[in-house]
Every structure is written in C-alpha cells, then in structure tokens.
Scaffold this active site. Sequence first.
Site, short mmCIF file in Angstrom:
data_model
loop_
_atom_site.label_atom_id
_atom_site.label_comp_id
_atom_site.label_asym_id
_atom_site.label_seq_id
_atom_site.Cartn_x
_atom_site.Cartn_y
_atom_site.Cartn_z
N LEU B 76 24.92 -3.67 -11.09
CA LEU B 76 24.44 -4.89 -10.43
C LEU B 76 22.92 -4.88 -10.27
O LEU B 76 22.28 -3.84 -10.41
CB LEU B 76 25.13 -5.00 -9.07
CG LEU B 76 26.67 -5.19 -9.16
CD1 LEU B 76 27.35 -4.88 -7.84
CD2 LEU B 76 27.01 -6.61 -9.61
N PRO B 77 22.34 -6.05 -9.99
CA PRO B 77 20.87 -6.17 -10.03
C PRO B 77 20.10 -5.37 -8.98
O PRO B 77 18.99 -4.92 -9.24
CB PRO B 77 20.63 -7.67 -9.83
CG PRO B 77 21.89 -8.33 -10.23
CD PRO B 77 22.98 -7.35 -9.87
N THR B 107 20.47 0.36 -10.86
CA THR B 107 19.25 1.07 -10.43
C THR B 107 18.85 0.50 -9.07
O THR B 107 18.50 -0.68 -8.95
CB THR B 107 18.13 0.89 -11.46
OG1 THR B 107 18.56 1.47 -12.69
CG2 THR B 107 16.86 1.57 -11.00
N LYS B 182 16.17 8.73 -12.47
CA LYS B 182 15.97 7.48 -13.21
C LYS B 182 14.59 6.89 -12.94
O LYS B 182 13.87 6.49 -13.88
CB LYS B 182 17.05 6.47 -12.79
CG LYS B 182 16.83 5.02 -13.25
CD LYS B 182 17.15 4.81 -14.71
CE LYS B 182 16.78 3.40 -15.19
NZ LYS B 182 17.74 2.40 -14.84
N LYS B 257 10.59 -4.18 -11.63
CA LYS B 257 11.49 -3.81 -10.53
C LYS B 257 11.57 -2.29 -10.36
O LYS B 257 11.48 -1.78 -9.24
CB LYS B 257 12.90 -4.37 -10.84
CG LYS B 257 13.99 -3.91 -9.89
CD LYS B 257 15.38 -4.02 -10.53
CE LYS B 257 16.39 -3.13 -9.82
NZ LYS B 257 17.67 -3.01 -10.55
#
Lengths: 307, 307, 307, 307
Positions: B76-77, B107, B182, B257
């Site tokens: 998901l975002p 993330t 990440k 982001k």
Amino acid sequence: MSEDTCASDCNRNASNVAFIGVGQMGARMVKNLISKGEKVKVFDSVPQAASSVQGVTICNSPEEAAKDAAFVFTMLPNGHIVKDTLLGEKGIMKGIKKNALFIDSSTIEPQQSQELGKIAKENGFRFLDAPVSGGVTGAEAGTLTFMVGGEDGDAEEVKPILLKMGKNVFKCGGTGTGQIAKLCNNLILAITMIGTCESLNMGVKLGMDPKLLTNIINVSTGRSWSSDTYNPVPGVMPNVPSSNHYKGGFGVPLIAKDLALAESAALSVGAPLPLGAISHQLYRTLIANGFSDKDFAVVYEFLKGQK
Amino acid sequence: MSEDTCASDCNRNASNVAFIGVGQMGARMVKNLISKGEKVKVFDSVPQAASSVQGVTICNSPEEAAKDAAFVFTMLPNGHIVKDTLLGEKGIMKGIKKNALFIDSSTIEPQQSQELGKIAKENGFRFLDAPVSGGVTGAEAGTLTFMVGGEDGDAEEVKPILLKMGKNVFKCGGTGTGQIAKLCNNLILAITMIGTCESLNMGVKLGMDPKLLTNIINVSTGRSWSSDTYNPVPGVMPNVPSSNHYKGGFGVPLIAKDLALAESAALSVGAPLPLGAISHQLYRTLIANGFSDKDFAVVYEFLKGQK
Amino acid sequence: MSEDTCASDCNRNASNVAFIGVGQMGARMVKNLISKGEKVKVFDSVPQAASSVQGVTICNSPEEAAKDAAFVFTMLPNGHIVKDTLLGEKGIMKGIKKNALFIDSSTIEPQQSQELGKIAKENGFRFLDAPVSGGVTGAEAGTLTFMVGGEDGDAEEVKPILLKMGKNVFKCGGTGTGQIAKLCNNLILAITMIGTCESLNMGVKLGMDPKLLTNIINVSTGRSWSSDTYNPVPGVMPNVPSSNHYKGGFGVPLIAKDLALAESAALSVGAPLPLGAISHQLYRTLIANGFSDKDFAVVYEFLKGQK
Amino acid sequence: MSEDTCASDCNRNASNVAFIGVGQMGARMVKNLISKGEKVKVFDSVPQAASSVQGVTICNSPEEAAKDAAFVFTMLPNGHIVKDTLLGEKGIMKGIKKNALFIDSSTIEPQQSQELGKIAKENGFRFLDAPVSGGVTGAEAGTLTFMVGGEDGDAEEVKPILLKMGKNVFKCGGTGTGQIAKLCNNLILAITMIGTCESLNMGVKLGMDPKLLTNIINVSTGRSWSSDTYNPVPGVMPNVPSSNHYKGGFGVPLIAKDLALAESAALSVGAPLPLGAISHQLYRTLIANGFSDKDFAVVYEFLKGQK
C-alpha cells in the site's frame, strides 16, 4: 616473453622512457615499469623522491630525462606545474626528440590538456592526456585504468607500456577527453561515496549491522564501487583505508581538487552540478576541520560525529 | 519439488494467501504467485484494480480476504493506509486468524512498522515488515529483493512464498529493520542516480559519447547500478525508462517519498544527510515543474535543459 | 559649488572622462555623468550601443577614448574583455596619458584586478577597481554603491565623479578589495534571495497572505534587502521586477556569473561555500530550464511551479 | 496607567495568568509579566526551574496552575509535550475554566496547533498559537515579536499581556498561522545567517577587515538582520554571542529543530526548500561535531576551521 625477444625489446626500451614526477602515484607506476623490463629515467623536483625509486636512472632536470626518450611521462599535481615542467628552464621541451610521445597522466583541466596538445603540435612532438583511476592501490598493484585522449595511433603505440602499469586503457576521443572522462568518473565517485556514507551512518545509528546492511545494498539498486569495493565503514572490509583509520588511499584534498576541476569544466558548458557542488564544499569543510590527511571515505566519520 | 509434495503443497496454499493492494506493484506480485501455484484472495479499495488480476478470488474487504489466510500481505502507498487497512472497519484485524502471519511489503516509516508489530503481538498474530527493491520491472519478472524485519522463524516460514515473487530475501533484524534497509538502499540510489546524471550530462556537453563514457565509468570507481543497469541517458541502454521517454519505471514522486521517509528516520537518530536532503529537494523541484509522471532518471533531462 | 568654480570645474571635466562599455549599466551611468556636467567620450564594441547615448563624443576605439582623459572607466562583461580592452590593438594602453586614472567598474575576479593594477604600475598610470552594487535601477537613479580598491589618494580623487553616478563610495583596501567586497555582498544577496523565495513560497502554499507574511518578516529576524526592498512575490511591492513578470532587474545569468566568481575566489583561500555553491547550481539549473532572461527573484516562480 | 486603574487592573490580574514551562525563554517572559504588574502561577516539570523565578506562585501541576486562570500560557520544547501538558494526568484540561484562553507560545508544527485548537473548541475553552521571535535576548528585554494565529477577538484580548513580554504582536490568520509565520521567518533566518557566515569568512580569508566588510554589506543589497544586528564574526559587534565565544543566544539544536519543522510543513504542501534542507543538514553536522551548546552563528567558526 622469450629471452631473445627480451633482449631486443629491452634494447628498444633501453633508456627510452622518461618519467617526471615520482610522488605517491608516480613512484609506484615506475616500480611496475621497472619490474616488467622497462628502463626508466626519472626526475622529481624533490631529490629524495627520485632517489627512493630503485633501478632507475636519476636525472637532474626534465630536459635531461626527456633527452633520447621515445615516451615522456608526467605525473604531477596540477596543470600549471605540468606546463612549467614542459616549458620552463631545463624543461621537457628543451630535451624532447622530434616526434617523441609526451604522455601526461596528471589530472588537470581538459582545456589545459588541449593547450599542451597544441604546443606539442607546434613543436614537432606528440601529446596524449592519459589520467588514471585506481589510486595508490591501483598504482601499487599495476591495475590502474588509463583514460586516453589524443590520436588513435599514438594511443596504440603507448598502450603496451600503459598495460605494464594498469589493466585497462580506454581511448576516449581527441585531446582532453581523457581528462573529461576522468573528471566525470571522479565526480560520480565523490557523490556516491558521500551518499554511501550518509546511508550507512543512518543505518548503523538506527541499529543495523553495517556488514549485513552492506551485503544487502551490494545486491540491490544502491550498490556501487563505494559500497562493494571501498566500503567506508571501519571493519566492514579488510584492506581498505576505512579499516585502517582512513590512512592512505585517496586523500581528501585530492578528491576536492578533482571536484573543483569538474565544476570548472561543467561551468564552461553550463552543466549544473547540484550534488557535485555540495560534495565539493563538504570536502572543503572537512579540510577546514582537520581531515586533510585522511582518505576520502572519512566522510563517514565526519557525519557520525567525533563522540 | 516432487509431484506429490506439490499436490499437498498446493492444498496447503489453497485459499490461504491474502493480498491487499494490487496496484502497479501488487498486481504483478500476485500474478507471479498465481503462475507459481498459489491461490490468492485479493482486495483493493479500487474495484477495477482487483478485477484486472487474473485467477484470483476477489474480496469485498480486507476482513474477508484475511479470513482463513495463513499469510496476509499488504502492498500500500503509506503507513497510514496500512494502519487503516489493519484497524479500520472491516479491516484485516477483524478477519485474521490467530497466529497468522501479516507481511507488510509497503515502504513505510520504520517506527510505523514497529507499531504494527506491537499491535500484532497484542492481538495474537505475527508481523513481518518486508519492503521490496526492484520496482515494477522486478515485480513483473519476479526478481524483487525482499528486506525482512521480524522474527527469524517467521521469515523462514514465508520465504518460499516470497521467492515466488522475488529472487533475494534478506533477513535484516528485528521488526522495522526491513524498512531501514530499504530506506538506506534507496537513499544511496537517489543520490547515485543524480550524481550519474550530473556527470553524464557534463560529459556529453563537453563532447563525449555517452556510451563510451558509460563503458569507462562501468569498469572504474564511478560504476554503480545507476550507470551499468539503469543508465539515465536516452539510447545508452535498451529497455530502460531513459530510452523510452522516461516512461514507466520508478516514478519521481515515489523516490521523493522514500527520501522523505529516510530524512525522517535519519532525523530521529541525528544522522546528517546533506546529499540526501538536497536530492529530496531536487525531486520536489521536479514535481513542481511537471515531471511527476516520469521515471526518476529524468533528472538527466532536467539538468540538460529543455532546449 | 559656485558659478565660477563650476566654470573652471567644467573646464577641467571637458573631454577628460572616457567611458568604455555602455551596455545596460554603462549607458545609464554615463547619462548621469552627462546630466551632472561631465563631458564624456565613449566607446563600445557594439556601435549602436554607443550611438544611443545622448550628449557624448563617440570614439572608434578604446585608444581614442582614452587619449587626453584624466579618468578612464570600463564597464564590461568579464575580466578577459577588460584585459583585451586595455592591452589589445587600439586598446586603452595605446592612448592613456601618463598618470591618468583607470577605473574598472566591471565585476571581475579579484586576482584579475590585481593583475591590472600591476600592469598599470609598470606602465606609468594608476588603477582602481570600483565595481558597483545597485543594478540597472541604481544606475538609472544614480544611487549606485561603489566598492573601491587601490590607493586612498586615487580613490579620493575620483570620488566626486563616482558620486555623480552613485550615492555611496566605500574604500575597501588595496587593489582587488573592491571586487572582494562586491563578491561577498552578492554571495549573500543570492543566498538570501533564494531563502526568501523558499520561505514565502512555503508560507503562501500553507495559506498565508504574502503581504502580511512579508510585513511580519520585515520587522523580525528574517528581514533583509530581499524581503523589504526587492520582494520576490508578484504583487507584494510595486516597482520591482517580481511585480512585472520578473522583467528587467538583475538577470539570472549575471547573478550566476557573480556566484562563479565568488566560488573561484573562495577556492583560492580554501573557504567553504555550501549554500553559495548550491545557489550557484540552482541558478545554472534555471538557465538550463529557460529562465535566462528573468530577474534573479524568479526563483520564487521556479519553486512555486509552472502550474 | 493611573493608580486606581492599576488597582482594579491588578485585581483583574490577580492570580489569573498561568504560565507552564519556565526554561530559558519562559522564565524571562514571566519576569517581565511580574515586573509589569501581573500575578502569575507557574509550573515546570523541573522543580528548580519554577523555584528560580521570583514573585510567582509555584504550582504542583498544570491543572493547579490553570485553575482560575483567565490566560494559560505554555512555553515548551515541542508539540508532543504541549499536548501531554494539556491532556495528561493533572493536565491543563483538568483545571482550565470554561471560556479561558489557552495561548501556546512554543514553536511546534502548524498541524499540531490546529489539533490543539480543535480540542479547545470541543472542550469549551479558547486557543491561540502565539510563537515568538527574538530569542533569549528579546525575552529578557521584553522585546519579543508574537505571531498569533486564531480568532481576532481572542488575539485582541490577550494583546495587552503579550505587550508586557514583547513589542510586536502580529495577527497572522486562523489557528496555526502563527506557527507558519514563525517557521517562515526562521527558515530565512537560518539561511541568511549561514550565507552571511560564508561570505564574511571568505572575505576575511581574502584579506578584508570584517568590520569594514560588514559596514559595506549593511548599506548594500546583502544586508540583513544577520549582518547588521547579530553579526557572526567575533569582535564586529559588541553584545552578541559571536563576540562572547558564541555563548548564549539561539542554540544550534533550536534552529535545527525549527528547520525540521519547516521542512515538515513544506513537505505537506510540496514546497521545495533546497537551501533550507541543506542548512538543516549543516546544523545537524554541527551537532554531530560538538557544537550543540553554541549560538547558531557559530557556523562562522565551523567554516573558518579550527586552526
């Protein structure tokens, strides 16, 4: 190479390589030339530097070293010194043979290389810019990369000698393109190293093991020479400066110098370098704060903090 | 795997994977699960997204998808949406079985992952953060890298399923470390990509051929994934976004982001990110100037200029 | 000044000021000299530029303009052009009188000014570097600030003439210090302007009225010339470029040029310029993206976005 | 104010101001309230802090301080602490009167202020965000600037009290706009200060006298509060931290905190802050390198180098 070809080859080489500038890099490059059968005449403005190299003929001036040489190398701190060494009193130009090949392995401005090329042409000898990548380690191991600008035939002619000091020779294009390639490479190198330092410092402070984090990055999209070959975190890799108190290696003032040259070259064509410029200033800030004698990976320690 | 274990294994999988969020990434990941024998229940808040995935059972809520699943994935975002999907009305928590494994591949902030892990523990199920690297291309090809944080046993348990969607699974440490790894990787990625764009733009403007320059860099100290696998100059490599008008790939808003998340994580431990911060702002500037629908390598075009 | 001293004074001035370079700045400076009673011989390499200035004697070369002049001014794009104008064929040096005063109001490298000073000394005339601050508006209004480097006596001698073009004359120190002061000022100017643009853009996007926000800043610790005299937001102040589509004013390429000079000067003494360097690159990026003909406050529009 | 109005006025004030948080700023603000006739109940989580303020009533909790107060001030390190102080056990909300005015002078995120405003509304009292500019010096001298967000009538009501602690009160708009104005101002402040440090360091290293250079800048386009009121070079101005070993003043961690808040606010509306971001990281780097207890003008010393 068989004994008899060696004999004729050694004759060819006998006294026909000149090498001017035997500092950290030059001395190691000459050592490889010597160990692979070349005979080399050297000059350095610091007499002790010249006398510390074994198996060479020491000369009293660039002029004397260049006399009779088929290949005249320079490995010097900047373009002004290269120009002085060529044009000054008892300079190379006084001694160099007609049609001899002058190879400058210093890192200097591309425009300066082009100026040297023009001087060579006007005075009956040939010129190649051939800066190197690989640093002191590569010079020691004979694994340098040469980036060569100039005539293709000239590059081919000197290639066997370059391969005694390195393992890659790239012909980049006309005069000055060796310098351009070098600056392009080192610009990325500086930026990527700082980025790697920022990332690993953040990861470690957030609780990650730096070896594990490095292993992950090295098989992911963040991998680079700075993470997989020259890791900046002490203890992650053996035999790199970061694991030896950032001693030796590629000094902070040298990468700062290359960044200044890159900015100057970029400015001449209006190419913006946002990260390059801030990287340059970061290294200038390190110099102002006492890190001048450290390897360029010391950014890790600087960001981590002194406590 | 032999035929009969396959049979039992397929039974095991029958209807026990839930996948919530089937956008650009999730849909491709599910496709690989399906093609490799898993049965998957999916939910997406956009009904068309769910219905475009072949061979799955479409559910009307996260609750419904999670019911009976041994493995519940979210892709998901951002962290707020993950949390809502877990805790909201008809959320995962309403349906998830005791001891089931909730794997978040989004993330999000490491602290948010830790919060999710705590909620899982208090409510009798298990949690792993497992963000991915490799982008849409890696999701399509099933070559993603998973960075997993949480209990070792839980990671082992889900590994066979992860390997149907990717080729590397890294266990990074406790809950949240998958996200940390990440962010550390993508921080370097952004910086290195911009640095590579700066360098290649400068080189090309100075007259170098970008393919030749890339070849040199790729065997030198400036090499990285950004130069040797995802080169930002149109025409240097086939099949990368730069050679297709920067379409597809890793969008500018997504790297922006990730940089925002990295800065936030770095701030929490006082780790300076000079190049990370300016890279973030450069991408924000690109967004302000109309590059939102382009791959993150479009920095090359931005620096080169529009004319 | 009484009538009769005026008569003698006007005689003194008759034909003894030379002004070379009558572009945007120079033409306006000459106009003020003329309107305040000086007689001026001008030369410009673009004949139309010279012919557009009223009330002057137009010359065919720097040599011709300098002949008989007590004061020879140059207002030219860069140091190389100043040097050519001095030393070239039909250059100033061919015409300048013994002991005449050569005043360079161009913005050039401090080292170049020092070189000019040395040439002057060796050839029997006197030199001052006297770059200006205030831009086209200040040149038009006769309110420029002159920053003067060189001998105190020489500066005193030319001061009455400078005050016909400006309202402040600062004696900064020896030769080159005028340039240093100019670069130091413009370095802050660029940084402060960009900072002000960042802040006001953020405030407006967060819902603040830019006039109110400006009023607050102008009585707080964020105040500066960029906020209280040259506000970058359209409509906040009348009669500044931002309120006229960023037309006129201090062009993006000019501030970029000054930042390049500042970086070069800083580099020569190892002074880090982190914000200066990134400001420079930001302006280079604006140039690459089509903002070359705009006032330097256009950073506001660039950050705001084109949509 | 005449004697008898004073009497009635003092009665009005008697025990109706509460002030929670009497650190470096709060203690000085309360001192001014006391010396100008207010009666103040204070609370601080550090008992010594509260007991060091003369002439106040010390309370054991925010609840106790708020009881009966018409005006409840908070001056605390961040938004989370403000929220805890409001909502926690023995928090303000437990004690505050219906319709009382809660004024938060802390610097916190604008969104957090809006959240506080909402809580106030839902619970029958009123809220203003009223962060200050001017620092410890301004707090001591009673010359702070208050930037106030909320209802106009509420702002008018508290204005006489604010003017006992400051000399400017700006009504900025709705709830949260006080914080926005503060962050916008301090963003410029940080950038301009660093730019001024870069410039003056460069000028001094190039041989200029810092006082002379400052005088020139202060009447030129580079002038700002950072150069004319708070000059960062030791010895240029008396009575500023730079002339006292960068002691006191506006601490490095505080400006770093404000920059983090500004970035967060900017991110929420997609406003790029290239210089703001790098300024933030520069201050983070100073913190990592041992400058945490210094005034924010210490950037000058950092750039100059420790030798």
